[in-house]
Design a protein around this motif. Structure first.
Motif, PDB file in Angstrom:
ATOM      1  N   ASN A 175       1.034  -3.280   5.527  1.00 39.63           N
ATOM      2  CA  ASN A 175       2.040  -3.286   4.821  1.00 39.63           C
ATOM      3  C   ASN A 175       3.236  -3.882   5.385  1.00 39.63           C
ATOM      4  OD1 ASN A 175       2.637  -1.861   2.360  1.00 39.63           O
ATOM      5  ND2 ASN A 175       2.567   0.156   3.474  1.00 39.63           N
ATOM      6  N   LEU A 210       5.129  17.974  -0.640  1.00 39.95           N
ATOM      7  CA  LEU A 210       5.807  18.515  -1.157  1.00 39.95           C
ATOM      8  C   LEU A 210       5.951  19.743  -1.932  1.00 39.95           C
ATOM      9  CD1 LEU A 210       8.016  15.355  -2.877  1.00 39.95           C
ATOM     10  CD2 LEU A 210       9.087  17.476  -0.894  1.00 39.95           C
ATOM     11  N   ASN A 225       0.569  11.438   0.743  1.00 40.73           N
ATOM     12  CA  ASN A 225       1.320  12.192   1.380  1.00 40.73           C
ATOM     13  C   ASN A 225       1.683  13.347   1.832  1.00 40.73           C
ATOM     14  OD1 ASN A 225      -1.252  11.869   2.625  1.00 40.73           O
ATOM     15  ND2 ASN A 225      -0.587  10.141   4.553  1.00 40.73           N
ATOM     16  N   ILE A 226       3.596  12.274   1.275  1.00 41.20           N
ATOM     17  CA  ILE A 226       4.847  13.097   1.127  1.00 41.20           C
ATOM     18  C   ILE A 226       4.349  13.377   0.456  1.00 41.20           C
ATOM     19  CG2 ILE A 226       7.289  12.289   0.542  1.00 41.20           C
ATOM     20  CD1 ILE A 226       6.499  10.019   2.379  1.00 41.20           C
ATOM     21  N   GLU A 227       3.903  13.526  -0.701  1.00 46.79           N
ATOM     22  CA  GLU A 227       3.633  14.343  -2.591  1.00 46.79           C
ATOM     23  C   GLU A 227       3.207  15.363  -2.253  1.00 46.79           C
ATOM     24  OE1 GLU A 227       3.670  13.875  -7.348  1.00 46.79           O
ATOM     25  OE2 GLU A 227       2.651  11.979  -5.009  1.00 46.79           O
ATOM     26  N   GLU A 282       8.202   6.005 -19.333  1.00 49.63           N
ATOM     27  CA  GLU A 282       7.501   6.019 -17.345  1.00 49.63           C
ATOM     28  C   GLU A 282       6.501   6.859 -17.681  1.00 49.63           C
ATOM     29  OE1 GLU A 282       8.762   6.855 -14.100  1.00 49.63           O
ATOM     30  OE2 GLU A 282       7.670   5.407 -13.160  1.00 49.63           O
ATOM     31  N   TYR A 297      12.354  10.824  -0.327  1.00 46.66           N
ATOM     32  CA  TYR A 297      11.203  10.283  -1.341  1.00 46.66           C
ATOM     33  C   TYR A 297      12.013  10.409  -3.163  1.00 46.66           C
ATOM     34  CZ  TYR A 297       7.327  10.977  -4.117  1.00 46.66           C
ATOM     35  OH  TYR A 297       5.943  11.165  -4.594  1.00 46.66           O
ATOM     36  N   GLU A 356      -2.870   1.307   6.275  1.00 43.05           N
ATOM     37  CA  GLU A 356      -2.163   1.119   5.808  1.00 43.05           C
ATOM     38  C   GLU A 356      -0.832   0.445   6.215  1.00 43.05           C
ATOM     39  OE1 GLU A 356      -0.493   4.413   3.892  1.00 43.05           O
ATOM     40  OE2 GLU A 356      -0.232   3.783   1.647  1.00 43.05           O
ATOM     41  N   LYS A 395       7.520  -1.106 -12.124  1.00 47.94           N
ATOM     42  CA  LYS A 395       6.214  -1.102 -10.913  1.00 47.94           C
ATOM     43  C   LYS A 395       7.083   0.270 -10.749  1.00 47.94           C
ATOM     44  CE  LYS A 395       8.166  -5.807  -8.853  1.00 47.94           C
ATOM     45  NZ  LYS A 395       9.341  -6.773  -8.327  1.00 47.94           N
ATOM     46  N   SER A 396       6.361   1.661 -11.759  1.00 45.26           N
ATOM     47  CA  SER A 396       6.387   2.811 -11.421  1.00 45.26           C
ATOM     48  C   SER A 396       5.575   2.950 -10.232  1.00 45.26           C
ATOM     49  CB  SER A 396       5.903   3.303 -12.657  1.00 45.26           C
ATOM     50  OG  SER A 396       5.062   4.203 -12.826  1.00 45.26           O
ATOM     51  N   THR A 397       6.283   3.436  -9.358  1.00 40.91           N
ATOM     52  CA  THR A 397       5.451   4.028  -8.588  1.00 40.91           C
ATOM     53  C   THR A 397       4.859   5.313  -8.706  1.00 40.91           C
ATOM     54  OG1 THR A 397       7.554   4.293  -7.283  1.00 40.91           O
ATOM     55  CG2 THR A 397       5.647   5.401  -6.137  1.00 40.91           C
ATOM     56  N   ALA A 398       5.323   6.641  -9.969  1.00 41.25           N
ATOM     57  CA  ALA A 398       4.822   7.336 -10.126  1.00 41.25           C
ATOM     58  C   ALA A 398       3.172   7.276 -10.934  1.00 41.25           C
ATOM     59  CB  ALA A 398       5.284   8.159 -11.320  1.00 41.25           C
ATOM     60  N   SER A 413       0.757  -0.880   0.096  1.00 43.43           N
ATOM     61  CA  SER A 413       0.036   0.395   0.088  1.00 43.43           C
ATOM     62  C   SER A 413       0.589   1.333   0.256  1.00 43.43           C
ATOM     63  CB  SER A 413      -0.916   0.243   1.222  1.00 43.43           C
ATOM     64  OG  SER A 413      -0.976   0.835   1.240  1.00 43.43           O
ATOM     65  N   LEU A 414       0.617   2.054  -1.418  1.00 37.51           N
ATOM     66  CA  LEU A 414       1.583   3.528  -1.665  1.00 37.51           C
ATOM     67  C   LEU A 414       1.086   4.355  -0.901  1.00 37.51           C
ATOM     68  CD1 LEU A 414       3.440   1.683  -4.271  1.00 37.51           C
ATOM     69  CD2 LEU A 414       4.630   2.295  -2.371  1.00 37.51           C
ATOM     70  N   HIS A 415      -0.313   4.530   0.399  1.00 37.42           N
ATOM     71  CA  HIS A 415      -1.057   6.115  -0.284  1.00 37.42           C
ATOM     72  C   HIS A 415      -0.026   6.691   0.447  1.00 37.42           C
ATOM     73  CE1 HIS A 415      -4.914   4.842  -1.561  1.00 37.42           C
ATOM     74  NE2 HIS A 415      -5.142   3.396  -0.952  1.00 37.42           N
ATOM     75  N   PHE A 416       0.719   6.027   1.209  1.00 37.40           N
ATOM     76  CA  PHE A 416       1.306   7.736   2.466  1.00 37.40           C
ATOM     77  C   PHE A 416       2.432   8.213   1.212  1.00 37.40           C
ATOM     78  CE2 PHE A 416       4.478   4.291   1.795  1.00 37.40           C
ATOM     79  CZ  PHE A 416       5.661   4.186   1.290  1.00 37.40           C
ATOM     80  N   MET A 417       2.342   7.453   0.205  1.00 40.81           N
ATOM     81  CA  MET A 417       3.744   8.245  -0.412  1.00 40.81           C
ATOM     82  C   MET A 417       2.404   9.821  -1.099  1.00 40.81           C
ATOM     83  SD  MET A 417       5.942   6.726  -1.584  1.00 40.81           S
ATOM     84  CE  MET A 417       7.366   5.689  -1.967  1.00 40.81           C
TER      85      MET A 417
END
Lengths: 271, 182
Positions: free
Chosen positions: B85, A118, A113-115, A223, B24, B81, A254-257, A107-111
């Motif tokens: 993970n 930013l 929040n980081i984004e 990508e 990041y 989450e 496995k592209s995160t973007a 699960s990459l939902h936390f990304m």
């Protein structure tokens, strides 16, 4: 002289014969009772077993009602068949032998929040910067620069404002036309991607879609092109197609973007 | 005094945001090994931030530093989450350990029914556990069920200090990735 022994034997035979109907009747009745015991309780247990399996998920109250008033259910036929087969095991709804293996996914939902953090940080850092699209519509500022772009062809003027360096261009889309001409000549995916990005930034999503599509056809491993392609589709109102595209792309990479964009489209945060 | 505390808090949050941001960016640029190493340096300071821990763990996962997932597994528990993970990481870690044990010591994996993931370790674990092990082999070749062009080679390599488990990913006989675990 009476032959007592012979008389006794005859009496015994007679006695035995007199008991035969009684013994037979007892045997018959016992066997009938046994048969009754065998069959009648068996059908009862089948009924209850089926009732339990069928009514198990329902509440207890409903169970009692079904027991009091047995209504013809579609499960009658299987019961009869099972009685015929005389196999009670088959009545049970057996769980499938091949259980599905549990597949865990990251699960990459936390990304997000980081984004988000930013972007908020960048906005705080550069409050004076105007939105990209509006600046491009006025054709005063060239907001997107790329390595492929020829810096000599643009007449840039540097404006120093205290500590900030602003590069502005007064040129119109002639550089883009030049890139398009170059792309038509050598079919370089880097150029088509650049054009797609430019059109996307300018809000011309149909054209950005076309060029991103061309880029993908030339090289399907870029990508950024897939991202622009999907973003353009969303802007053109093709949300489903965009999501399907990203999903199929994520199957191979496995592209995160791409993953982040897919989740944004799904959640409706990217429109 | 109050002002000093406020300033220090501000500076602390700014520095923290900067570390997470750099991590990041490293992750987005696919510099997973760098991100994992950078994360490890400051891990103790930010171990309570689940976003940081998750980012660090995913970086280490992609950099094949599977053993470094052990601490994030124990720390990720506050949100749904994070727990998801943590379960994902723990399955990969367990499968790595079991596969290593099986290859070196002949431990039977056929009876095990574990969850799986999309990670290469899980894929190879699943293929290995289903394969017959009548005799010991130097290396194993497995073909992907979904794509017959994709195959995996599994073997043990003798290192300087310890034996290493190697998984090589092939696409049409061309090696695309090599993962080394120990």
């Amino acid at each position: 002289m009476l032959n007592i022994h012979e008389l006794e034997r005859q009496w015994l035979r007679y006695k035995i014969k007199s008991y035969i109907p009684l013994v037979l009747s007892i045997f018959a009745s016992v066997s009938i009772i046994a048969l009754l015991f065998i069959y009648v309780p068996l059908s009862d247990t089948i009924d209850t077993a089926v009732e339990i399996t069928e009514v198990e998920p329902i509440t207890a109250q409903v169970q009692t009602v079904t027991k009091q008033e047995p209504t013809p259910e579609p499960v009658v036929a299987p019961i009869e068949l099972n009685i015929a087969d005389n196999t009670q095991v088959k009545i049970k709804v057996e769980p499938k032998e091949e259980r599905h293996t549990l597949v865990l996914k990251p699960s990459l939902h936390f990304m997000d929040n980081i984004e988000d953090g930013l972007t908020a940080f960048i906005e705080e850092e550069m409050p004076m910067q105007e939105p990209l699209t509006s600046s491009l519509q006025s054709n005063d500022t060239l907001a997107v620069l790329d390595d492929n772009e020829n810096p000599d062809s643009t007449s840039t003027t540097e404006q120093t404002d205290e500590n900030r360096l602003n590069i502005t261009s007064n040129q119109d889309d002639s550089d883009l036309k030049d890139v398009i001409r170059r792309f038509k000549k050598n079919k370089n995916p880097a150029l088509s991607l650049f054009i797609a990005k430019r059109y996307y930034a300018a809000g011309e999503y149909q054209k950005s879609y076309n060029y991103a599509l061309m880029t993908n056809e030339i090289d399907k491993n870029i990508e950024e092109s897939w991202i622009i392609f999907s973003k353009s589709l969303v802007k053109l109102g093709q949300h489903e197609l965009a999501m399907n595209t990203l999903k199929s792309y994520l199957k191979t990479t496995k592209s995160t973007a791409a993953d982040v964009l897919l989740r944004k489209i799904e959640s409706g945060t990217f429109k | 005094m109050r002002l000093l505390v406020l300033i220090s808090c501000f500076l602390f949050s700014f520095a923290f945001a900067d570390i997470k941001t750099s991590l990041y960016h490293l992750y987005q640029d696919k510099q997973y090994e760098e991100a994992c190493k950078e994360g490890l340096k400051v891990f103790q300071q930010y171990r309570k931030d689940e976003e940081f821990v998750s980012l660090y763990a995913f970086s280490c996962l992609h950099a094949d530093y599977i053993d470094r997932l052990a601490i994030p597994i124990s720390l990720l528990k506050k949100t749904e989450e994070a727990r998801s993970n943590a379960a994902y990481f723990s399955v990969i870690l367990m499968q790595k350990k079991l596969l290593y044990h099986a290859l070196l010591d002949g431990y039977e994996l056929n009876e095990l029914k574990l969850p799986t993931t999309d990670h290469v370790l899980s894929i190879v674990f699943g293929l290995y556990s289903k394969a017959p092990h009548d005799r010991k082999q130097n290396h194993y070749m497995f073909f992907d069920k979904q794509n017959d062009k994709v195959s995996y080679k599994l073997y043990i390599k003798n290192g300087n200090h310890s034996k290493k488990m190697v998984i090589e990913e092939y696409y049409d006989t061309i090696m695309t990735h090599r993962h080394t675990y120990w």
